[in-house]
Scaffold this motif. Structure first.
Motif, PDB file in Angstrom:
ATOM      1  N   LEU A  35      -6.959  68.906  67.158  1.00  0.00           N
ATOM      2  CA  LEU A  35      -7.174  70.295  67.539  1.00  0.00           C
ATOM      3  C   LEU A  35      -6.803  70.508  68.844  1.00  0.00           C
ATOM      4  N   ASN A  82      -3.215  70.422  69.532  1.00  0.00           N
ATOM      5  CA  ASN A  82      -2.505  71.405  68.898  1.00  0.00           C
ATOM      6  C   ASN A  82      -2.564  72.951  69.635  1.00  0.00           C
ATOM      7  N   LEU A  83      -3.934  73.035  70.180  1.00  0.00           N
ATOM      8  CA  LEU A  83      -3.965  74.235  70.980  1.00  0.00           C
ATOM      9  C   LEU A  83      -3.142  74.381  72.352  1.00  0.00           C
ATOM     10  N   PHE A  97       0.569  74.649  70.785  1.00  0.00           N
ATOM     11  CA  PHE A  97       0.927  76.284  70.349  1.00  0.00           C
ATOM     12  C   PHE A  97       0.927  77.095  71.500  1.00  0.00           C
ATOM     13  N   GLY A 102       2.709  73.947  65.185  1.00  0.00           N
ATOM     14  CA  GLY A 102       1.239  74.227  65.620  1.00  0.00           C
ATOM     15  C   GLY A 102       0.446  75.054  64.208  1.00  0.00           C
ATOM     16  N   PHE A 138      -2.636  73.154  62.647  1.00  0.00           N
ATOM     17  CA  PHE A 138      -3.811  74.127  62.666  1.00  0.00           C
ATOM     18  C   PHE A 138      -4.421  73.909  61.279  1.00  0.00           C
ATOM     19  N   HIS A 139      -3.477  74.147  60.367  1.00  0.00           N
ATOM     20  CA  HIS A 139      -3.932  74.111  58.832  1.00  0.00           C
ATOM     21  C   HIS A 139      -4.481  72.732  58.676  1.00  0.00           C
ATOM     22  N   CYS A 176      -5.916  70.512  60.373  1.00  0.00           N
ATOM     23  CA  CYS A 176      -7.137  70.235  61.155  1.00  0.00           C
ATOM     24  C   CYS A 176      -8.246  70.994  60.602  1.00  0.00           C
ATOM     25  N   PHE A 177      -8.014  72.224  60.085  1.00  0.00           N
ATOM     26  CA  PHE A 177      -9.033  72.967  59.605  1.00  0.00           C
ATOM     27  C   PHE A 177      -9.581  72.637  58.162  1.00  0.00           C
ATOM     28  N   PHE A 226     -10.898  83.320  67.636  1.00  0.00           N
ATOM     29  CA  PHE A 226      -9.623  82.070  67.702  1.00  0.00           C
ATOM     30  C   PHE A 226      -8.402  82.794  68.097  1.00  0.00           C
ATOM     31  N   LEU A 229      -6.246  81.880  71.654  1.00  0.00           N
ATOM     32  CA  LEU A 229      -4.941  81.493  71.608  1.00  0.00           C
ATOM     33  C   LEU A 229      -4.191  82.188  72.595  1.00  0.00           C
TER      34      LEU A 229
END
Length: 273
Positions: A63, A66-67, A70, A125, A129-130, A132-133, A148, A152
């Motif tokens: 996460l 990825n933040l 992205f 990203g 994200f998918h 990770c969540f 969120f 971003l």
């Protein structure tokens, strides 16, 4: 508003040219995706052996990563190309052509380029994200979804502000790209991992000087309900409110970077060539 309409027309024309050269377009995207997949694989190999790093597991670090990825991709679509080229435009005097148009020079410069290769960053990203969540116990309420989105946007503004800052340095130091890239862009990799694992001076640098910590670390702490704030002589080094600071820091950072750009424009002197 006129600048946005102009940029929209530019994007339409630019995308049409990409369609004419489909092989180059898709090849550049695939190469970028492969490079980052290898990076993710490296993180997975490390976490598969050690399980956690400073109290963060693989999906939590993903996460963070990825933040950073992205927001970097989103800002680079619009700002990285123009700001990288600014140094050479100042050197050869071609930046003068920007100043003769009846249009804000900053908007004019941005409207001249669109770095399509960074579209792959955003696609990756969304995918990660998918993932990770699906593997993190985050409760998604409508407020969390809105927050969120704001995170971003704020993270993207921080990344964009740093790009504008590096480009603006060209007005003072004609050959600055290599030094600035090493000093600033190199630090971006630090936020792929928990900030608390670094020395105190690194944490302070990435929070108060170059605010990369607000790109990933602080908002990730919020979403994961972590309390990883380090202590300095028994006192909490960072206020827990920093977890909610990304949108504000993004706006302030971009505003300050743009003001510095304006100062640089005012001191710009043509090469005369």
């Amino acid at each position: 508003m006129d600048s946005l309409r102009l940029y929209g027309r530019f994007l339409v024309v630019y995308m049409k040219t990409l369609i004419e050269y489909r092989f180059n377009f898709f090849t550049s995207q695939i190469i970028t995706i492969v490079v980052y997949l290898i990076s993710f694989l490296g993180v997975w190999i490390v976490l598969n052996k050690f399980k956690i790093i400073h109290g963060w597991n693989f999906y939590e670090i993903m996460l963070l990563y990825n933040l950073n990825l992205f927001s970097y991709g989103a800002s680079s679509l619009f700002f990285r190309g123009p700001m990288r080229r600014l140094e050479y435009m100042v050197q050869d005097g071609s930046f003068d052509s920007i100043l003769i148009y009846p249009m804000n020079p900053f908007a004019n410069l941005i409207c001249r380029d669109f770095s399509h290769t960074f579209m792959a960053h955003m696609v990756l990203g969304v995918v990660f994200f998918h993932i990770c969540f699906e593997n993190l116990s985050i409760v998604w309420t409508w407020m969390n979804v809105v927050w969120f989105g704001l995170v971003l946007i704020g993270a993207t503004l921080i990344q964009a502000a740093i790009m504008v800052l590096t480009g603006t340095m060209s007005f003072w130091f004609v050959r600055s790209a290599a030094v600035v890239d090493t000093a600033i862009y190199g630090l971006r990799r630090f936020v792929n991992y928990p900030l608390g694992m670094y020395d105190k001076w690194v944490q302070v640098l990435l929070t108060f000087v170059i605010p990369y910590g607000f790109v990933a670390y602080f908002p990730a702490e919020d979403f994961l309900n972590k309390s990883d704030a380090p202590l300095f002589h028994g006192i909490t080094l960072f206020d827990p409110l920093f977890q909610y600071g990304t949108p504000l820091v993004g706006i302030v950072s971009f505003f300050l970077a743009y003001r510095l750009w304006c100062v640089g424009i005012n001191r710009y002197e043509s090469t005369g060539s």
